[in-house]
Design a protein around this motif. Structure first.
Motif, PDB file in Angstrom:
ATOM      1  N   LYS A   1       2.239  -1.791  -8.880  1.00  0.00           N
ATOM      2  CA  LYS A   1       2.263  -2.325  -7.671  1.00  0.00           C
ATOM      3  C   LYS A   1       2.355  -3.803  -7.898  1.00  0.00           C
ATOM      4  O   LYS A   1       1.276  -4.318  -8.471  1.00  0.00           O
ATOM      5  CB  LYS A   1       0.905  -1.837  -7.005  1.00  0.00           C
ATOM      6  CG  LYS A   1       0.667  -1.782  -5.328  1.00  0.00           C
ATOM      7  CD  LYS A   1      -0.302  -1.000  -4.976  1.00  0.00           C
ATOM      8  CE  LYS A   1       0.199   0.480  -4.715  1.00  0.00           C
ATOM      9  NZ  LYS A   1      -0.696   1.391  -4.036  1.00  0.00           N
TER      10      LYS A   1
ATOM     11  N   LYS B   1       4.535   3.631  -4.167  1.00  0.00           N
ATOM     12  CA  LYS B   1       3.625   4.467  -5.200  1.00  0.00           C
ATOM     13  C   LYS B   1       3.934   4.152  -6.501  1.00  0.00           C
ATOM     14  O   LYS B   1       4.831   3.376  -7.046  1.00  0.00           O
ATOM     15  CB  LYS B   1       4.277   5.845  -4.962  1.00  0.00           C
ATOM     16  CG  LYS B   1       4.116   6.490  -3.819  1.00  0.00           C
ATOM     17  CD  LYS B   1       4.585   7.695  -3.418  1.00  0.00           C
ATOM     18  CE  LYS B   1       4.340   8.545  -2.120  1.00  0.00           C
ATOM     19  NZ  LYS B   1       4.915   7.542  -1.088  1.00  0.00           N
ATOM     20  N   GLY B   2       3.134   4.492  -7.504  1.00  0.00           N
ATOM     21  CA  GLY B   2       3.391   4.402  -8.868  1.00  0.00           C
ATOM     22  C   GLY B   2       2.271   3.288  -9.620  1.00  0.00           C
ATOM     23  O   GLY B   2       1.499   2.530  -8.796  1.00  0.00           O
TER      24      GLY B   2
ATOM     25  N   ASP C   1       0.837  -1.188  -0.020  1.00  0.00           N
ATOM     26  CA  ASP C   1      -0.021   0.020  -0.119  1.00  0.00           C
ATOM     27  C   ASP C   1       0.596   1.300   0.045  1.00  0.00           C
ATOM     28  O   ASP C   1       0.352   2.399  -0.466  1.00  0.00           O
ATOM     29  CB  ASP C   1      -0.810  -0.309   1.237  1.00  0.00           C
ATOM     30  CG  ASP C   1      -2.059  -0.748   0.884  1.00  0.00           C
ATOM     31  OD1 ASP C   1      -2.527  -1.168  -0.102  1.00  0.00           O
ATOM     32  OD2 ASP C   1      -2.806  -1.240   1.837  1.00  0.00           O
TER      33      ASP C   1
END
Lengths: 312, 130
Positions: free
Chosen positions: A216, A212-213, A209
């Motif tokens: 994932k 970022k980006g 979680d």
């Protein structure tokens, strides 16, 4: 050599196997062999499977092979196991789990010992990948040694890296640590029928979680011995591959891979050129006698080799 | 670079007694060899396909079921068929004395019986691998 190259390119098993031996052992002819096949490489999908010892990497690999074969894809496998730091010998046992494919012409499996190379792979793994690639395998799976926290070389080589985790190995701090946990493109929570699997799954998800980006990693539950969750995992692997393709990250990954290959040879080559020299022995002695620092020793060696340091 | 000897330890046939195979594997490892162990209940075809892919120097066959007269020579013949006749094949297990000569005639280089020392096996491989 010609026979070997022709045989390999036309998919002859014994030529491929012999070529791998040349490359693995740095035998004479290696450079020429790689030069001949290099233009024919770059067509295979490179999949890395890594994770701690006993996580089920080999069993998972076995089931992934079977899945890929059902889709009609040919598969090359490199299974890496550790060498003894004492005797230099090794027991290469990953193959035990994959023997159902022994008679399948569409599957070629090769075991490699690390020969004390660090990073989770054997020293010449990348060159062996090139050979499998040139021989026309659709997918090449590299199963690393059982890794701890820091053996992450696979990520610089594979298009998609699967990190196999199992319940019961540690708490959420382990999940948050740097290293192996960061290199996953796809997670497999294997032995997912065991106690603690749900907790592990949610801990990985919580960790992700914070990533970022667009990249994932997906997490899949598998019970490799029972062939549970493999379809989904394989779909997830190729979904990641597609995402890399469409994102234009491919170029970056290829450049990264090329650089890591160049770097490995550069280091080897400098070592090879240096270790035979009297100057080398001399520098070692002077460092031991505290006359010069190791950093100065490098400068002296490079001067001796005719390599001058450029401006930077 | 010194040459690494690569050995496949394989158990053809249907018995599940792999203690001996594991002890030999471990001893060869400690002698600096790279040992591929493929587990129990392998067919000669599987063993030979594995040996060819792995390009091993030698194969050690272990059989305690009594089927050695059939299985060991089959491995040697399949190796020849696949163009890998130079691979050194040796065997071990519960093998009656009167079978040994026949096995040697069929191309198995040496037979190690219960009680044989692992040093002898190591020395034999080192001397005979080309």
């Amino acid at each position: 050599m010609e026979d070997l190259v022709d045989g390999l390119l036309s998919g002859k098993v014994r030529s491929l196997a012999k070529a791998i031996t040349v490359v693995e052992n740095d035998r004479p002819g290696k450079r020429e062999l790689l030069k001949r096949i290099y233009p024919k490489t770059g067509n295979s999908y490179l999949l890395g499977i890594t994770g701690p010892p006993g996580a089920g990497k080999s069993t998972l690999t076995d089931k992934v092979i079977a899945n890929l074969r059902k889709q009609g894809k040919t598969v090359g496998v490199i299974a890496v196991d550790p060498s003894s730091p004492f005797s230099g010998g090794a027991i290469l046992g990953d193959r035990i789990r994959m023997q159902q494919h022994a008679l399948d012409d569409g599957v070629f499996i090769r075991s490699m010992a690390t020969r004390n190379h660090l990073g989770g792979l054997a020293k010449n793994t990348v060159d062996v990948i090139h050979l499998l690639d040139a021989s026309g395998k659709d997918v090449i799976i590299v199963e690393t040694v059982g890794v701890g926290q820091d053996e992450v070389d696979i990520v610089r080589i594979a298009q998609t890296t699967v990190v196999v985790m199992v319940p019961g190995l540690g708490d959420s701090v382990q999940i948050a640590k740097a290293g192996v946990m960061e290199i996953a493109d796809v997670f497999a929570v294997n032995k997912a029928d065991r106690e603690g699997a749900d907790k592990l799954f949610s801990e990985i998800r919580a960790m992700l979680d914070m990533v970022k980006g667009d990249f994932k990693p997906e997490i899949f539950r598998t019970v490799a011995v029972d062939d549970v969750g493999i379809d989904e995992l394989v779909q997830g692997i190729f979904a990641h591959g597609d995402r890399v393709l469409t994102s234009g990250l491919v170029k970056e990954k290829l450049a990264q891979k090329a650089e890591s290959e160049l770097r490995a040879y550069l280091v080897d080559n400098i070592m090879e050129r240096s270790t035979g020299l009297t100057l080398y022995d001399d520098v070692v002695k002077r460092i031991a006698a505290k006359e010069i620092t190791p950093m100065d020793g490098v400068e002296e060696l490079f001067t001796g080799l005719g390599m001058t340091k450029g401006e930077n | 670079m010194d040459k690494k000897i690569k050995v496949l330890i394989a158990k053809p046939g249907l018995d599940g007694h792999d203690r001996g195979a594991k002890v030999v594997s471990r001893a060869l490892r400690d002698a600096g060899m790279e040992v591929i162990y493929t587990g129990i209940r392998q067919t000669p075809e599987q063993i030979v396909a594995t040996a060819v892919q792995e390009d091993v120097d030698s194969i050690g066959l272990s059989c305690l079921s009594g089927a050695h007269n059939k299985l060991f020579p089959k491995v040697v013949n399949l190796l020849k068929e696949k163009g890998a006749g130079e691979v050194l094949v040796f065997g071990g297990g519960i093998i009656p004395d009167e079978d040994i000569q026949g096995l040697k005639d069929a191309g198995i280089s040496e037979i190690f019986l219960p009680g044989a020392s692992t040093e002898d096996t190591i020395a034999f491989i080192k001397e005979n691998v080309k």
